[in-house]
Design a protein around this motif. Structure first.
Motif, short mmCIF file in Angstrom:
data_model
loop_
_atom_site.label_atom_id
_atom_site.label_comp_id
_atom_site.label_asym_id
_atom_site.label_seq_id
_atom_site.Cartn_x
_atom_site.Cartn_y
_atom_site.Cartn_z
N HIS A 194 -44.86 6.92 53.58
CA HIS A 194 -46.24 6.71 54.33
C HIS A 194 -47.28 6.27 53.23
O HIS A 194 -48.36 5.77 53.44
N GLU A 195 -46.79 6.36 51.91
CA GLU A 195 -47.70 5.94 50.84
C GLU A 195 -47.72 4.27 50.92
O GLU A 195 -46.63 3.68 51.36
N ARG A 196 -48.89 3.83 50.19
CA ARG A 196 -48.90 2.42 50.12
C ARG A 196 -48.31 2.06 48.91
O ARG A 196 -48.34 0.59 48.58
N GLU A 197 -47.83 2.90 48.13
CA GLU A 197 -47.37 2.16 46.75
C GLU A 197 -46.02 1.47 47.12
O GLU A 197 -44.88 1.91 47.78
N THR A 198 -45.78 0.44 46.58
CA THR A 198 -44.74 -0.66 46.79
C THR A 198 -44.08 -1.20 45.64
O THR A 198 -44.70 -0.88 44.36
N THR A 199 -42.98 -1.83 45.63
CA THR A 199 -42.48 -2.33 44.54
C THR A 199 -43.40 -3.28 43.86
O THR A 199 -43.54 -3.17 42.66
N GLU A 200 -44.19 -3.99 44.48
CA GLU A 200 -45.02 -4.87 44.14
C GLU A 200 -46.06 -4.40 43.54
O GLU A 200 -46.63 -4.82 42.23
N GLU A 201 -46.67 -3.31 43.67
CA GLU A 201 -47.67 -2.34 43.17
C GLU A 201 -47.07 -1.84 41.64
O GLU A 201 -47.79 -1.80 40.66
N VAL A 202 -45.94 -1.38 42.01
CA VAL A 202 -45.48 -0.74 40.52
C VAL A 202 -45.02 -2.14 39.59
O VAL A 202 -45.49 -1.85 38.25
N TYR A 203 -44.60 -3.14 40.05
CA TYR A 203 -44.28 -4.24 39.33
C TYR A 203 -45.71 -4.89 38.57
O TYR A 203 -45.89 -4.97 37.28
N ALA A 204 -46.90 -4.62 39.21
CA ALA A 204 -48.08 -4.94 38.48
C ALA A 204 -48.57 -3.86 37.52
O ALA A 204 -49.20 -4.27 36.51
N HIS A 205 -48.23 -2.66 37.47
CA HIS A 205 -48.21 -1.65 36.50
C HIS A 205 -47.41 -2.05 35.26
O HIS A 205 -47.87 -2.07 34.21
N HIS A 210 -34.81 -7.34 40.87
CA HIS A 210 -33.54 -7.64 41.49
C HIS A 210 -32.91 -6.74 42.27
O HIS A 210 -32.91 -5.47 41.68
N GLU A 211 -32.77 -6.83 43.45
CA GLU A 211 -32.20 -5.92 44.31
C GLU A 211 -32.93 -4.63 44.34
O GLU A 211 -32.23 -3.35 44.37
N GLY A 212 -34.30 -4.64 44.42
CA GLY A 212 -35.03 -3.46 44.50
C GLY A 212 -35.40 -2.74 43.31
O GLY A 212 -36.22 -1.74 43.28
N THR A 213 -34.82 -3.28 42.34
CA THR A 213 -35.01 -2.71 41.01
C THR A 213 -35.95 -3.48 39.72
O THR A 213 -35.44 -4.84 39.89
N ILE A 214 -36.68 -3.17 39.03
CA ILE A 214 -37.46 -3.69 38.31
C ILE A 214 -37.06 -3.63 36.80
O ILE A 214 -36.84 -2.64 36.22
N TYR A 215 -36.51 -4.75 36.33
CA TYR A 215 -35.88 -4.60 34.95
C TYR A 215 -36.81 -5.37 33.99
O TYR A 215 -37.59 -6.35 34.30
N ILE A 216 -36.82 -4.92 32.84
CA ILE A 216 -37.94 -5.45 31.71
C ILE A 216 -36.96 -5.67 30.80
O ILE A 216 -36.11 -5.13 29.97
N ARG A 217 -36.84 -7.08 30.63
CA ARG A 217 -35.95 -7.95 29.84
C ARG A 217 -36.52 -9.03 28.82
O ARG A 217 -37.89 -9.33 29.11
N PRO A 218 -35.85 -9.38 27.72
CA PRO A 218 -36.55 -10.31 26.95
C PRO A 218 -36.64 -11.83 27.96
O PRO A 218 -35.71 -11.91 28.79
N PRO A 219 -37.39 -12.65 27.42
CA PRO A 219 -37.49 -14.01 28.25
C PRO A 219 -36.33 -14.73 27.96
O PRO A 219 -35.68 -14.68 27.15
N LEU A 220 -35.78 -15.36 29.18
CA LEU A 220 -34.64 -16.36 29.06
C LEU A 220 -35.00 -17.52 28.28
O LEU A 220 -36.22 -18.19 28.66
#
Length: 84
Positions: A45-56, A73-83
């Motif tokens: 019921h909360e408004r927190e979405t993957t996109e909002e966490v991505y913004a953080h 990728h598939e609902g997980t946010i990965y923090i990686r070095p740039p390609l």
């Protein structure tokens, strides 16, 4: 109310720790998982979405000046070095 989680995988432990602090300051309740993982619980019921966490995550990366890129990728946010 059903609760789901948003998964975040940092590249390094210090990045994970900083991101957990940022997410906590944003009013979320992140939990460390394994070496560099984070689970962010969110009730459906909360408004927190993957996109909002991505913004953080993006904000953190910019604030520390790290050469990393967040990727969803598939609902997980990965923090990686740039390609190159």
């Amino acid at each position: 109310m059903e609760e789901s989680t948003i998964q975040v995988e940092a590249a390094r432990i210090p990045d994970r720790d900083r991101l957990m602090t940022l997410l906590t300051e944003a009013g979320l309740d992140p939990h460390a998982v394994n070496e560099v993982g984070i689970e962010v619980p969110c009730a459906d019921h909360e408004r927190e979405t993957t996109e909002e966490v991505y913004a953080h995550v993006e904000r953190l990366i910019l604030s520390i000046g790290a050469p990393f890129v967040p990727i969803v990728h598939e609902g997980t946010i990965y923090i990686r070095p740039p390609l190159s």
